[in-house]
Design an enzyme around this catalytic site. Structure first.
Site, PDB file in Angstrom:
ATOM      1  N   LYS A  83       0.841  -1.202   0.000  1.00 26.10           N
ATOM      2  CA  LYS A  83       0.000   0.000   0.000  1.00 26.10           C
ATOM      3  C   LYS A  83       0.877   1.253   0.000  1.00 26.10           C
ATOM      4  O   LYS A  83       1.907   1.308   0.694  1.00 26.10           O
ATOM      5  CB  LYS A  83      -0.907  -0.039   1.235  1.00 26.10           C
ATOM      6  CG  LYS A  83      -1.932   1.067   1.334  1.00 26.10           C
ATOM      7  CD  LYS A  83      -2.815   0.814   2.559  1.00 26.10           C
ATOM      8  CE  LYS A  83      -3.769   1.950   2.844  1.00 26.10           C
ATOM      9  NZ  LYS A  83      -4.586   1.679   4.065  1.00 26.10           N
ATOM     10  N   SER A 158      -9.302   2.545   3.717  1.00 24.28           N
ATOM     11  CA  SER A 158      -8.399   3.192   2.795  1.00 24.28           C
ATOM     12  C   SER A 158      -7.568   2.225   1.951  1.00 24.28           C
ATOM     13  O   SER A 158      -6.896   2.648   1.002  1.00 24.28           O
ATOM     14  CB  SER A 158      -7.453   4.122   3.571  1.00 24.28           C
ATOM     15  OG  SER A 158      -6.591   3.399   4.427  1.00 24.28           O
ATOM     16  N   SER A 182      -9.609   0.456   7.926  1.00 24.30           N
ATOM     17  CA  SER A 182      -9.095   0.468   6.559  1.00 24.30           C
ATOM     18  C   SER A 182      -8.630  -0.871   6.011  1.00 24.30           C
ATOM     19  O   SER A 182      -8.325  -0.967   4.815  1.00 24.30           O
ATOM     20  CB  SER A 182      -7.951   1.482   6.447  1.00 24.30           C
ATOM     21  OG  SER A 182      -8.445   2.790   6.602  1.00 24.30           O
TER      22      SER A 182
END
Length: 471
Positions: A83, A158, A182
């Protein structure tokens, strides 16, 4: 990224080196010599190219040879992505923000080293909303990350880029992290398994170590429970948490029957929608049929919890605005998106509350622990309503309306970040009228990841999770 041209289901499953393997299955095929790491990386890259013009999940590709950790580890040779809020040496870390120009990281973040110890091959980095603040991966001035089950809808946030790639079959597993939901939110939106570990289970992030209350946990999103379990065991092999009981490798359900509490509505007053309630009640019926005792429970939380968490959230945006030049010399907080600016401005109006907010948030542990009295696990929705369409939570929505929508959506996940308890999102048997997945969430006491994985294994075995390639 090419322009999106209409809604559809998007997946990359095909007859190649990856096949329909999860990460554990692909690693086993590599160990047997049926597939080489180079073949797995090559075909994963081809799959990513095939779907990412529709999904918009990738932030940056790793150039040249695949970034691999070698031949050892539980996931040796398995392709994955990191990520884009976590440093990977040689790749820029952009945090999903247009407020600065990212530069290549000089070294791996501590969690990156822990992830690499499992043997994965890193192909690049995935997109996230600005600084991970939003529960959807959307932008002001850029294309969103779209849900592979229905591209008119959000992939969650997220860790939306990671979830979209895994759900679409481009890679079997990908890095995710969670400061308020997230990992679990995009897992629920995209029909995946998402385990947020206990505080301290994996190495702390640099930001987490600096916070007065570390709410951030790193992990992965996957299509199978055994991948989540294998990741946690590999992480524990790299570093065992001194303050938590060991988990070890969980390989299936437990014979022990549990007492499980459940809630349908959030204690902050948000009522779940019909599809979400149906997912929970259907799971309750399944658990009872399997011999578990399931009963309603009330979660003990201070009435001010939502406002306090929002203030803490705003504090993070304020701190990023103050320290942003450490990310890039050209950082300009005026280029932060509408959600980030709104959170910062709200904090500036309420900053005097900070000592009381921190005191109350830290006390949440006591009230929440009381909710588990006599129970092994607590089950709830992951989100108060099902996955919204693209635009509903866009940072271009006026802040007052946007934050109202976010709080009516993200009503269950943040408490586990504040308390440090582990929780897991698993796909339910239910789906929305548009065919989107609906997740349910289980939470345990600190260190209780084994129970979470065992119950997830049992549900997966009883009613295998829906597969996108079968739709």
């Amino acid at each position: 990224m090419t322009t999106f041209d209409g809604p559809t289901i998007v997946h990359a499953f095909r007859d190649d080196a990856l096949g329909e393997h999860d990460a554990v299955g692909l690693a086993a095929a590599i160990r047997r010599g049926e597939v080489s790491p180079a073949e797995a990386a090559r075909d994963a890259r081809a799959r990513v190219r095939a779907v990412d013009a529709r999904l918009g999940a990738v932030q940056v590709h790793a150039d040249g040879p695949a970034h691999t950790a070698g031949t050892g580890g539980a996931f040796a040779g398995v392709p994955t992505f990191v990520k884009d809020n976590t440093d990977y040496q040689g790749l820029p870390t952009g945090h999903g923000s247009a407020s600065f120009r990212p530069k290549a990281a000089k070294q791996h973040a501590p969690f990156t080293r822990q992830l690499l110890s499992s043997g994965v091959t890193v192909l690049g980095k995935t997109r996230l909303p600005e600084f991970g603040f939003s529960p959807t991966t959307e932008y002001d001035g850029a294309e969103p990350v779209r849900n592979p089950w229905h591209t008119d809808y959000s992939a969650g946030g997220s860790s939306g880029g990671s979830a979209a790639l895994v759900a679409a079959g481009a890679v079997p597993i990908a890095h995710a992290n969670d400061g308020g939901g997230s990992i679990r939110i995009p897992a629920a939106c995209c029909g995946l398994v998402g385990l947020k570990p206990s505080r301290g289970r994996v190495v702390a992030s640099a930001l987490g170590r600096q916070l007065p209350l570390d709410i951030i946990s790193d992990g992965v999103v996957s299509r199978s429970v055994r991948d989540a379990a294998a990741f946690l065991a590999a992480a524990e092999t790299y570093r065992r948490s001194p303050g938590l009981p060991p988990v070890g490798l969980v390989e299936g359900p437990s014979a022990r029957r549990l007492r499980i509490g459940f809630v349908l509505d959030s204690p902050n007053g948000v009522h779940s929608d019909a599809s979400t309630r149906a997912a929970v009640t259907e799971t309750v019926a399944t658990l009872e049929r399997l011999g578990h005792t399931v009963e309603p429970v009330e979660l003990g939380m201070d009435p001010s919890f939502t406002d306090d968490f929002l203030t803490y959230w705003g504090m993070l945006s304020f701190l990023l605005g103050v320290t942003g030049r450490t990310l890039g010399a050209d950082f300009d907080r005026r280029r932060m998106d509408g959600l980030s600016r709104g959170l910062r401005e709200e904090y500036l109006r309420n900053w005097r509350r900070t000592p009381g907010v921190l005191r109350r948030l830290k006390r949440t542990k006591e009230a929440y622990a009381a909710s588990f009295r006599g129970l092994d696990l607590v089950m709830s929705p992951v989100l108060a309503h099902t996955t919204p369409p693209i635009g509903h939570l866009s940072p271009t929505v006026p802040y007052a309306k946007l934050i109202e929508r976010i709080l009516a959506y993200v009503a269950f996940t943040p408490v586990d970040n504040v308390v440090g308890t582990p929780s897991i999102s698993v796909p339910s048997a239910a789906a929305t009228p548009d065919g989107l997945p609906v997740g349910v969430m289980f939470a345990a006491r600190p260190g209780g990841e084994r129970k979470l994985l065992e119950i997830a294994f049992e549900l997966e075995a009883d009613r295998p999770f829906r597969r996108i390639q079968d739709q």
